[in-house]
Design an enzyme around this catalytic site. Structure first.
Site, PDB file in Angstrom:
ATOM      1  N   HIS A  54      -3.758  13.959   0.637  1.00  0.00           N
ATOM      2  CA  HIS A  54      -4.156  13.054   1.718  1.00  0.00           C
ATOM      3  C   HIS A  54      -3.094  13.053   2.820  1.00  0.00           C
ATOM      4  O   HIS A  54      -3.421  13.161   4.008  1.00  0.00           O
ATOM      5  CB  HIS A  54      -4.347  11.640   1.175  1.00  0.00           C
ATOM      6  CG  HIS A  54      -4.621  10.607   2.229  1.00  0.00           C
ATOM      7  ND1 HIS A  54      -5.788  10.562   2.947  1.00  0.00           N
ATOM      8  CD2 HIS A  54      -3.846   9.587   2.704  1.00  0.00           C
ATOM      9  CE1 HIS A  54      -5.739   9.554   3.812  1.00  0.00           C
ATOM     10  NE2 HIS A  54      -4.580   8.949   3.685  1.00  0.00           N
ATOM     11  N   TYR A  94       1.166   5.635  -0.695  1.00  0.00           N
ATOM     12  CA  TYR A  94       0.641   6.816   0.014  1.00  0.00           C
ATOM     13  C   TYR A  94       0.873   7.997  -0.919  1.00  0.00           C
ATOM     14  O   TYR A  94       1.533   8.963  -0.574  1.00  0.00           O
ATOM     15  CB  TYR A  94       1.443   6.953   1.318  1.00  0.00           C
ATOM     16  CG  TYR A  94       0.862   7.782   2.428  1.00  0.00           C
ATOM     17  CD1 TYR A  94      -0.427   7.587   2.918  1.00  0.00           C
ATOM     18  CD2 TYR A  94       1.649   8.760   3.056  1.00  0.00           C
ATOM     19  CE1 TYR A  94      -0.914   8.324   3.975  1.00  0.00           C
ATOM     20  CE2 TYR A  94       1.168   9.500   4.119  1.00  0.00           C
ATOM     21  CZ  TYR A  94      -0.121   9.278   4.574  1.00  0.00           C
ATOM     22  OH  TYR A  94      -0.597  10.003   5.636  1.00  0.00           O
ATOM     23  N   LYS A 122      -5.680  -1.913   9.376  1.00  0.00           N
ATOM     24  CA  LYS A 122      -5.781  -1.973   7.916  1.00  0.00           C
ATOM     25  C   LYS A 122      -6.010  -3.387   7.384  1.00  0.00           C
ATOM     26  O   LYS A 122      -6.389  -3.551   6.235  1.00  0.00           O
ATOM     27  CB  LYS A 122      -4.469  -1.466   7.291  1.00  0.00           C
ATOM     28  CG  LYS A 122      -4.070  -0.082   7.708  1.00  0.00           C
ATOM     29  CD  LYS A 122      -4.861   0.967   6.971  1.00  0.00           C
ATOM     30  CE  LYS A 122      -4.291   2.343   7.232  1.00  0.00           C
ATOM     31  NZ  LYS A 122      -4.956   3.374   6.452  1.00  0.00           N
ATOM     32  N   ASP A 154       0.843  -1.191   0.000  1.00  0.00           N
ATOM     33  CA  ASP A 154       0.000   0.000   0.000  1.00  0.00           C
ATOM     34  C   ASP A 154       0.880   1.242   0.000  1.00  0.00           C
ATOM     35  O   ASP A 154       1.675   1.443   0.911  1.00  0.00           O
ATOM     36  CB  ASP A 154      -0.909  -0.008   1.231  1.00  0.00           C
ATOM     37  CG  ASP A 154      -2.069   0.956   1.103  1.00  0.00           C
ATOM     38  OD1 ASP A 154      -2.347   1.415  -0.028  1.00  0.00           O
ATOM     39  OD2 ASP A 154      -2.704   1.251   2.128  1.00  0.00           O
ATOM     40  N   GLN A 208      -5.823   2.588  14.469  1.00  0.00           N
ATOM     41  CA  GLN A 208      -4.601   3.075  13.818  1.00  0.00           C
ATOM     42  C   GLN A 208      -3.862   4.090  14.702  1.00  0.00           C
ATOM     43  O   GLN A 208      -2.639   4.041  14.851  1.00  0.00           O
ATOM     44  CB  GLN A 208      -4.977   3.717  12.471  1.00  0.00           C
ATOM     45  CG  GLN A 208      -3.790   4.269  11.681  1.00  0.00           C
ATOM     46  CD  GLN A 208      -4.226   4.923  10.364  1.00  0.00           C
ATOM     47  OE1 GLN A 208      -5.397   4.891  10.003  1.00  0.00           O
ATOM     48  NE2 GLN A 208      -3.286   5.513   9.657  1.00  0.00           N
ATOM     49  N   GLU A 237     -11.012   4.151   2.305  1.00  0.00           N
ATOM     50  CA  GLU A 237      -9.891   4.773   1.612  1.00  0.00           C
ATOM     51  C   GLU A 237     -10.134   4.583   0.122  1.00  0.00           C
ATOM     52  O   GLU A 237     -10.107   3.453  -0.388  1.00  0.00           O
ATOM     53  CB  GLU A 237      -8.544   4.169   2.053  1.00  0.00           C
ATOM     54  CG  GLU A 237      -8.181   4.611   3.469  1.00  0.00           C
ATOM     55  CD  GLU A 237      -6.766   4.275   3.893  1.00  0.00           C
ATOM     56  OE1 GLU A 237      -6.149   3.362   3.280  1.00  0.00           O
ATOM     57  OE2 GLU A 237      -6.279   4.916   4.846  1.00  0.00           O
ATOM     58  N   THR A 248      -4.780   6.494  -0.411  1.00  0.00           N
ATOM     59  CA  THR A 248      -5.994   7.296  -0.533  1.00  0.00           C
ATOM     60  C   THR A 248      -5.781   8.457  -1.496  1.00  0.00           C
ATOM     61  O   THR A 248      -4.821   9.209  -1.359  1.00  0.00           O
ATOM     62  CB  THR A 248      -6.394   7.850   0.845  1.00  0.00           C
ATOM     63  OG1 THR A 248      -6.493   6.758   1.747  1.00  0.00           O
ATOM     64  CG2 THR A 248      -7.711   8.585   0.771  1.00  0.00           C
ATOM     65  N   TYR A 307      -0.036   2.807  15.536  1.00  0.00           N
ATOM     66  CA  TYR A 307       0.768   3.003  14.324  1.00  0.00           C
ATOM     67  C   TYR A 307       2.225   3.378  14.575  1.00  0.00           C
ATOM     68  O   TYR A 307       3.053   3.306  13.666  1.00  0.00           O
ATOM     69  CB  TYR A 307       0.100   4.001  13.380  1.00  0.00           C
ATOM     70  CG  TYR A 307       0.448   5.460  13.576  1.00  0.00           C
ATOM     71  CD1 TYR A 307       1.274   6.114  12.650  1.00  0.00           C
ATOM     72  CD2 TYR A 307      -0.053   6.190  14.629  1.00  0.00           C
ATOM     73  CE1 TYR A 307       1.578   7.451  12.806  1.00  0.00           C
ATOM     74  CE2 TYR A 307       0.236   7.516  14.791  1.00  0.00           C
ATOM     75  CZ  TYR A 307       1.065   8.158  13.881  1.00  0.00           C
ATOM     76  OH  TYR A 307       1.367   9.469  14.041  1.00  0.00           O
ATOM     77  N   ASP A 332      -9.703   0.509   0.650  1.00  0.00           N
ATOM     78  CA  ASP A 332      -8.835  -0.045   1.696  1.00  0.00           C
ATOM     79  C   ASP A 332      -9.351   0.421   3.060  1.00  0.00           C
ATOM     80  O   ASP A 332      -8.782   1.294   3.701  1.00  0.00           O
ATOM     81  CB  ASP A 332      -7.403   0.448   1.450  1.00  0.00           C
ATOM     82  CG  ASP A 332      -6.379  -0.333   2.242  1.00  0.00           C
ATOM     83  OD1 ASP A 332      -6.665  -1.485   2.621  1.00  0.00           O
ATOM     84  OD2 ASP A 332      -5.289   0.205   2.479  1.00  0.00           O
TER      85      ASP A 332
HETATM   86 CA    CA Z   1      -4.501   2.393   2.227  1.00  0.00          CA
END
Ligand code: CA
Length: 440
Positions: free
Chosen positions: A144, A139, A263, A137, A250, A209, A369, A254, A243
């Site tokens: 975002h 970013y 996730k 994934d 999170q 997402e 996202t 995280y 997603d």
């Molecule tokens: Ca994602």
């Protein structure tokens, strides 16, 4: 990837529904999925969308109308997953696309043979199109990253690496499901506001997402990076991707290693994978805002600057149980375009492999996202509601900050512009079910 006869907007198909204005699946698209007739106990196999029909690749192979590289590609695509077709590369995909484009055109001699290979989409069900070995994934939306960063770190929204490194993390492939799926609200640890110890229970800040999924084609050997000039030869195509994310889980889990259980409980992909060749008319330049650093040489190429980005329109609709029960239309909560992405598909491939990591056919990248420059173009509820502080007002009087049980979310995507055929991605839909009872 240049334009060729398959992109001609004047092409018409003997499948009448493919010629209807606004269809996602005209003759110029020809995306791939894995399907079977619903409830018929059939084997899964590859299919190609044309109008409101699926062209059954196993039946096409049996019909014997294809030969050469197109026939070999169709045989690979007739299997229960598309990995073998994905592994073949652009020349094979292109040969199959050209042969099917010609055979599906008005006046084609193959019409009688192919008529028997059509299955109405209304009678089909779909499966995840590949055995996804690894899911990464990214970013890639700076908007975002900035919006989220501001919520998590108000004084330091965009970390200094963002404009240099295509940020990503390794996700979970086993919980990726196909459009139409329902999944349970996840349980987990969260730190309630003001608390010093975590609570355990159902996620209270369940989010979407809005992403695109990118399927890897031919892989690379471990230790041999893919140069950016060759990166797109390793990309089979693009699908829609939601997603789902548990923002409260999170926020607690995280640091320092990134998201984990927030996730990995579910992600949803659309059945149809649109090839890069089909998307060729919708390429746009990759541009950096004035004053931002240019990419390092391994992330830069003339072709990437000229046409590395893709103008794919994206929309997110929310259907609450009350809207559904009243027969009302879903509420559109976001419209944006993939063209706002900070990093391109080619840059993702080049970066992912630059350390020697090997990609394999059927691997999936999430774009991250895809929020646009303004807040109404944000691809997640946490941005659309300013962290849950400004609820969305729906036309029927309901409000939403995060998703409630029974909510369905539908992502749609399409490309359109003067001088090219409009092509679409179909839809990516998923529904939230109540959590299992905590401790049960
Ligand atoms: Ca994602």
């Amino acid at each position: 990837m240049s334009l060729n006869e398959t992109h001609d907007p004047a092409l018409r198909s003997w499948v009448a529904s493919a010629n209807v204005a606004g269809t996602d699946f005209p003759l110029q698209n020809l995306p791939f999925a894995v399907f079977r007739r619903r409830g018929a106990g059939e084997a899964w196999r590859g299919g190609v969308a044309i109008g409101d029909q699926v062209l059954d690749l196993a039946a096409v192979v049996a019909s014997g109308i294809l030969d050469g590289e197109a026939a070999t590609a169709a045989q690979a695509g007739a299997q229960e997953k598309l990995n073998a077709l994905m592994a073949m590369g652009p020349a094979a995909w292109s040969a199959l696309r050209l042969a099917l484009s010609r055979a599906l055109r008005e006046g084609a001699a193959e019409q009688d043979a192919l008529q028997a290979c059509l299955v109405p989409q209304a009678e089909a069900e779909y499966d995840v199109p590949a055995r996804i070995g690894d899911y990464t994934d990214f970013y890639t939306s700076v908007h975002h990253a900035t919006n989220i960063g501001r919520l998590f770190r108000p004084d330091n929204p965009l970390l200094p690496n963002y404009k240099w490194v295509p940020i990503g993390y390794h996700g979970r492939a086993s919980s990726i499901g196909i459009s139409g799926q329902s999944f349970r609200r996840p349980l987990g640890q969260t730190l309630p506001p003001g608390a010093t110890q975590p609570a355990f229970g159902p996620c209270k800040r369940l989010d979407i997402e809005l992403e695109l999924g990118i399927f890897v084609g031919p892989g690379n050997a471990q230790g041999e990076p893919v140069p950016i000039a060759e990166a797109e030869d390793h990309v089979f195509g693009i699908c829609l991707f939601n997603d789902w994310s548990a923002r409260d889980i999170q926020a607690w889990e995280y640091q320092p290693l990134g998201p984990f259980l927030s996730k990995s409980f579910a992600s949803t992909i659309s059945p149809w994978v649109v090839t890069l060749e089909a998307l060729a008319p919708y390429r746009v330049p990759f541009e950096r805002p004035e004053g931002d650093p240019q990419p390092l040489p391994y992330l830069d190429s003339e072709a990437n600057r000229r046409e590395g980005a893709l103008d794919i329109q994206l929309q997110v609709d929310l259907l609450t149980p009350r809207l559904r029960e009243s027969g009302a239309a879903a509420a559109t909560i976001c419209r944006t375009s993939y063209r706002h992405s900070y990093w391109t598909v080619a840059q993702m491939v080049a970066h992912h492999t630059v350390n020697g990591c090997n990609l394999q056919p059927g691997d999936l990248f999430g774009s991250g996202t895809l929020s646009g420059p303004t807040l109404d173009q944000a691809g997640a509820l946490i941005e659309l509601t300013a962290g849950g502080k400004q609820p969305l007002q729906l036309a029927n009087g309901e409000t939403r900050t995060f998703l409630e049980d029974g909510d369905s979310v539908v992502i749609r995507g399409w490309c359109e512009k003067p001088g090219a055929a409009r092509i679409g991605f179909g839809e990516c839909a998923g529904t939230v079910l109540p959590a299992v009872a905590a401790g049960a």
